[in-house]
Design a protein around this motif. Structure first.
Motif, PDB file in Angstrom:
ATOM      1  N   GLY A  36     -93.892  60.810  79.706  1.00  0.00           N
ATOM      2  CA  GLY A  36     -93.769  59.704  78.776  1.00  0.00           C
ATOM      3  C   GLY A  36     -94.903  59.650  77.783  1.00  0.00           C
ATOM      4  N   TRP A  37     -94.872  58.587  77.003  1.00  0.00           N
ATOM      5  CA  TRP A  37     -95.861  58.377  75.959  1.00  0.00           C
ATOM      6  C   TRP A  37     -96.425  56.964  76.042  1.00  0.00           C
ATOM      7  N   PHE A  48     -97.548  51.167  77.149  1.00  0.00           N
ATOM      8  CA  PHE A  48     -96.424  52.048  77.365  1.00  0.00           C
ATOM      9  C   PHE A  48     -95.530  52.087  76.128  1.00  0.00           C
ATOM     10  N   VAL A  49     -95.023  53.287  75.805  1.00  0.00           N
ATOM     11  CA  VAL A  49     -94.124  53.451  74.665  1.00  0.00           C
ATOM     12  C   VAL A  49     -92.734  53.899  75.117  1.00  0.00           C
ATOM     13  N   ALA A  50     -92.675  55.007  75.842  1.00  0.00           N
ATOM     14  CA  ALA A  50     -91.373  55.546  76.243  1.00  0.00           C
ATOM     15  C   ALA A  50     -91.558  56.504  77.411  1.00  0.00           C
ATOM     16  N   ALA A  51     -90.482  56.679  78.186  1.00  0.00           N
ATOM     17  CA  ALA A  51     -90.519  57.605  79.322  1.00  0.00           C
ATOM     18  C   ALA A  51     -89.158  58.238  79.511  1.00  0.00           C
ATOM     19  N   THR A  59     -83.848  57.452  80.097  1.00  0.00           N
ATOM     20  CA  THR A  59     -84.941  57.045  79.226  1.00  0.00           C
ATOM     21  C   THR A  59     -85.212  55.556  79.326  1.00  0.00           C
ATOM     22  N   TYR A  60     -86.432  55.186  78.941  1.00  0.00           N
ATOM     23  CA  TYR A  60     -86.845  53.786  78.967  1.00  0.00           C
ATOM     24  C   TYR A  60     -87.830  53.599  77.831  1.00  0.00           C
ATOM     25  N   TYR A  61     -87.677  52.488  77.089  1.00  0.00           N
ATOM     26  CA  TYR A  61     -88.504  52.244  75.920  1.00  0.00           C
ATOM     27  C   TYR A  61     -89.133  50.866  75.950  1.00  0.00           C
ATOM     28  N   ALA A  62     -90.309  50.769  75.364  1.00  0.00           N
ATOM     29  CA  ALA A  62     -90.891  49.468  75.109  1.00  0.00           C
ATOM     30  C   ALA A  62     -90.044  48.766  74.046  1.00  0.00           C
ATOM     31  N   ASP A  63     -89.973  47.459  74.139  1.00  0.00           N
ATOM     32  CA  ASP A  63     -89.161  46.697  73.182  1.00  0.00           C
ATOM     33  C   ASP A  63     -89.613  46.929  71.748  1.00  0.00           C
ATOM     34  N   ILE A  71     -87.163  59.514  72.811  1.00  0.00           N
ATOM     35  CA  ILE A  71     -87.842  60.488  73.658  1.00  0.00           C
ATOM     36  C   ILE A  71     -86.811  61.491  74.152  1.00  0.00           C
ATOM     37  N   SER A  72     -87.211  62.753  74.183  1.00  0.00           N
ATOM     38  CA  SER A  72     -86.319  63.800  74.672  1.00  0.00           C
ATOM     39  C   SER A  72     -87.154  64.881  75.351  1.00  0.00           C
TER      40      SER A  72
END
Length: 124
Positions: A36-37, A48-51, A59-63, A71-72
């Motif tokens: 993630g990032w 947290f940004v994305a994972a 995938t999972y993202y911050a709002d 993310i890929s």
């Protein structure tokens, strides 16, 4: 030991796009692990940004980035990407790649390994 090397940061105008790359080495990642990032600006905590999970690609993202960042991964290359679009000045930060043995640890801000970071600057 896992080594994470980020690239792709730079200066971009608001509304523009950038793609960050994280090349991972040193270990074969398990099905349940995640990459993630995160990002950090001076005086603030790393956020947290994305994972993305290594096995299923969930995938999972911050709002704050949902709908703008994607993310890929490329399992064959042990590489994770962060495509950032519609950038704004609030996205200016050092972006860090991270790896965790479990997805939950990643999204809760407790990854096992960190990269050195790459600077992203968005000008108005």
């Amino acid at each position: 030991q896992v080594q994470l090397v980020e690239s792709g940061g730079g200066l971009v105008q608001a509304g523009g796009s950038l793609r960050l790359t994280c090349a991972a080495s040193g270990r074969t990642f398990s099905f349940f692990s995640a990459l993630g990032w995160f990002r950090q600006t001076p005086g603030k905590e790393r956020e947290f940004v994305a994972a993305i999970t290594w096995g299923t690609g969930s995938t999972y993202y911050a709002d704050s980035v949902k709908g703008r960042f994607t993310i890929s991964k490329d399992n064959a290359k042990n590489t994770v990407y962060l495509q950032m679009s519609s950038l704004n000045v609030e996205d200016t930060a050092v972006y860090y790649c991270a790896q965790a043995g479990r997805y939950g640890a990643m999204v809760s801000g407790r990854p096992d390994y960190w990269g050195q970071g790459t600077q992203v600057t968005v000008s108005s």
